[in-house]
Design a protein around this motif. Sequence first.
Motif, PDB file in Angstrom:
ATOM      1  N   LYS A 128       3.026   2.532   0.920  1.00 54.14           N
ATOM      2  CA  LYS A 128       1.933   3.506   0.831  1.00 54.14           C
ATOM      3  C   LYS A 128       0.603   2.842   1.151  1.00 54.14           C
ATOM      4  O   LYS A 128      -0.252   3.443   1.789  1.00 54.14           O
ATOM      5  CB  LYS A 128       1.884   4.105  -0.581  1.00 54.14           C
ATOM      6  N   LEU A 129       0.453   1.578   0.701  1.00 55.04           N
ATOM      7  CA  LEU A 129      -0.788   0.854   0.967  1.00 55.04           C
ATOM      8  C   LEU A 129      -0.951   0.642   2.469  1.00 55.04           C
ATOM      9  O   LEU A 129      -2.038   0.824   3.030  1.00 55.04           O
ATOM     10  CB  LEU A 129      -0.776  -0.482   0.232  1.00 55.04           C
ATOM     11  N   ALA A 130       0.170   0.283   3.129  1.00 60.17           N
ATOM     12  CA  ALA A 130       0.136   0.116   4.585  1.00 60.17           C
ATOM     13  C   ALA A 130      -0.250   1.427   5.247  1.00 60.17           C
ATOM     14  O   ALA A 130      -1.031   1.451   6.200  1.00 60.17           O
ATOM     15  CB  ALA A 130       1.499  -0.351   5.089  1.00 60.17           C
ATOM     16  N   GLU A 131       0.266   2.531   4.699  1.00 59.91           N
ATOM     17  CA  GLU A 131      -0.064   3.838   5.254  1.00 59.91           C
ATOM     18  C   GLU A 131      -1.563   4.106   5.102  1.00 59.91           C
ATOM     19  O   GLU A 131      -2.212   4.573   6.047  1.00 59.91           O
ATOM     20  CB  GLU A 131       0.748   4.908   4.526  1.00 59.91           C
ATOM     21  N   ALA A 132      -2.095   3.785   3.909  1.00 59.58           N
ATOM     22  CA  ALA A 132      -3.525   4.010   3.677  1.00 59.58           C
ATOM     23  C   ALA A 132      -4.359   3.215   4.674  1.00 59.58           C
ATOM     24  O   ALA A 132      -5.310   3.734   5.270  1.00 59.58           O
ATOM     25  CB  ALA A 132      -3.893   3.621   2.249  1.00 59.58           C
ATOM     26  N   LEU A 133      -3.995   1.936   4.888  1.00 58.55           N
ATOM     27  CA  LEU A 133      -4.738   1.102   5.832  1.00 58.55           C
ATOM     28  C   LEU A 133      -4.632   1.665   7.244  1.00 58.55           C
ATOM     29  O   LEU A 133      -5.601   1.697   7.999  1.00 58.55           O
ATOM     30  CB  LEU A 133      -4.205  -0.331   5.801  1.00 58.55           C
ATOM     31  N   MET A 134      -3.423   2.124   7.606  1.00 56.72           N
ATOM     32  CA  MET A 134      -3.209   2.672   8.943  1.00 56.72           C
ATOM     33  C   MET A 134      -4.079   3.901   9.169  1.00 56.72           C
ATOM     34  O   MET A 134      -4.694   4.052  10.224  1.00 56.72           O
ATOM     35  CB  MET A 134      -1.735   3.033   9.111  1.00 56.72           C
ATOM     36  N   ILE A 135      -4.150   4.769   8.145  1.00 54.45           N
ATOM     37  CA  ILE A 135      -4.975   5.972   8.288  1.00 54.45           C
ATOM     38  C   ILE A 135      -6.439   5.576   8.456  1.00 54.45           C
ATOM     39  O   ILE A 135      -7.153   6.121   9.295  1.00 54.45           O
ATOM     40  CB  ILE A 135      -4.800   6.904   7.070  1.00 54.45           C
TER      41      ILE A 135
ATOM     42  N   MET B 248      -1.022   2.854  -5.911  1.00 56.10           N
ATOM     43  CA  MET B 248      -1.325   2.185  -7.177  1.00 56.10           C
ATOM     44  C   MET B 248      -0.328   2.592  -8.253  1.00 56.10           C
ATOM     45  O   MET B 248       0.169   1.776  -9.019  1.00 56.10           O
ATOM     46  CB  MET B 248      -2.735   2.569  -7.638  1.00 56.10           C
ATOM     47  N   ARG B 249      -0.031   3.889  -8.310  1.00 58.71           N
ATOM     48  CA  ARG B 249       0.901   4.371  -9.322  1.00 58.71           C
ATOM     49  C   ARG B 249       2.286   3.782  -9.115  1.00 58.71           C
ATOM     50  O   ARG B 249       2.999   3.487 -10.064  1.00 58.71           O
ATOM     51  CB  ARG B 249       0.958   5.895  -9.300  1.00 58.71           C
ATOM     52  N   ASP B 250       2.679   3.627  -7.839  1.00 58.02           N
ATOM     53  CA  ASP B 250       3.998   3.057  -7.553  1.00 58.02           C
ATOM     54  C   ASP B 250       4.055   1.594  -7.965  1.00 58.02           C
ATOM     55  O   ASP B 250       5.036   1.140  -8.542  1.00 58.02           O
ATOM     56  CB  ASP B 250       4.329   3.194  -6.063  1.00 58.02           C
ATOM     57  N   VAL B 251       2.992   0.857  -7.643  1.00 65.90           N
ATOM     58  CA  VAL B 251       2.991  -0.565  -7.996  1.00 65.90           C
ATOM     59  C   VAL B 251       3.097  -0.728  -9.509  1.00 65.90           C
ATOM     60  O   VAL B 251       3.857  -1.548 -10.015  1.00 65.90           O
ATOM     61  CB  VAL B 251       1.718  -1.255  -7.458  1.00 65.90           C
ATOM     62  N   ILE B 252       2.343   0.097 -10.250  1.00 70.03           N
ATOM     63  CA  ILE B 252       2.387   0.044 -11.709  1.00 70.03           C
ATOM     64  C   ILE B 252       3.768   0.386 -12.227  1.00 70.03           C
ATOM     65  O   ILE B 252       4.257  -0.195 -13.190  1.00 70.03           O
ATOM     66  CB  ILE B 252       1.348   1.019 -12.292  1.00 70.03           C
TER      67      ILE B 252
END
Lengths: 149, 265
Positions: free
Chosen positions: B231-238, B217-221
Amino acid sequence: MSWLTVVYAFAGCLGFCFIFHLRGLSCMLASLGGALGQSVYLLLCPLRHEIAQYFIAAVTIALYAEIMARINKKPATCYIIISVIPMVPGAGIYYTMKHCLEGSTGLFVQSGLHTLGIAGALAMGILSVISLVRLLYAMRKRNRFNKID
Amino acid sequence: MPSTDFEVHELLNISAALGERLLKSGAEIYRVEESVGCLLSTYGHPDSAVFAIPSFLVITIRDGQGQALTQTVRIRQQETDLYRVDMLNSLCRRICREKPPFSQICRQLEKIDGIGHYPLWLRIPMAGIIGCAFALFFGGSPRDGLCAVLSGTAIGAAGWFMSRFHVNLFITDVLAAAAATVLALFSVTLGLGNNADMIIAGALMNLVPGVALTNSMRDVIGGDIIAGLLKLAEALMIAFAIALGAGLALTGYVRLLEVLPVCPG
């Protein structure tokens, strides 16, 4: 009973300080942020709207993190990463998976959407605070620039 | 001020070293890019280019003759270390304020490298404490909390064990989640715990992708959509890895109990 969860949230956050190698006073402040988020969530229970509760809790945590970051001259990440953990829907992921395995499609879809909703509320809460802070900074910078001119 | 070739090379090396350390400690992308950019403009290269994503950093500056010099850094392993992010951040602020000589920056960077992590004997049981805290948080009984200490410690130990083989995060999380789930189910079968769901959910909080989600979220902002999506893909993968690991263990355990003779009680 339910107010004990604030203590548990604090303890959980304190544990995560060790996992993410945070040291000193920041550990306490970051964990307090976690407890604060859970308190706000509980206080807002009369709203009877979980997504709103999570959103406002996330906004509070993000604001708290930004304020602590300014006071202590540390990156806000140090606080926000740890404080937000009790809000992350870990149980939601687990129950979604369990309903999927049990083959109860209705419950699976329901808990899956609920989990996604919570994650989205958290993300939106953090996102809006950071954008606001950035906007304030940009405006202050421009004002100062104009004065120099 | 035209700087000599040696100085330009030295500056490039130092800024790459700073950026690499920041990325490795899990700083946000905008912080990495801003810090390196600030360092470069302090030493007289404001027209430099810095680009970073979580696994990659590239810096280009021009030397005295206008020749472009580029350095790339590939980041393979990353471990969130908030204390180090804090130290590097204050070092960078100091550099941009005081413009110290390069040798001093090098010494400071070495000093930050010398800061140890928390020892393993502390971190692995801490995973157990986290499991306990969140099992109680989700409404488990005190006995569930004790069982979650076991499950959580198993996650910590599995993470440490797998990190020695440098395998990817997915397999590590699948195995860790499976180990925690099996231990939780076993302790309930033995009659130690009351509610397997609370124990498992509490222990799995150790793996939940809170950091990846927050950072994305911080990166997107910050305008770094690529890094945010990664990072979002990483979160989903985890999240999928946790579900897969716990799911495999759950079904496997139930089938095992059906095959084995039913234990008394």
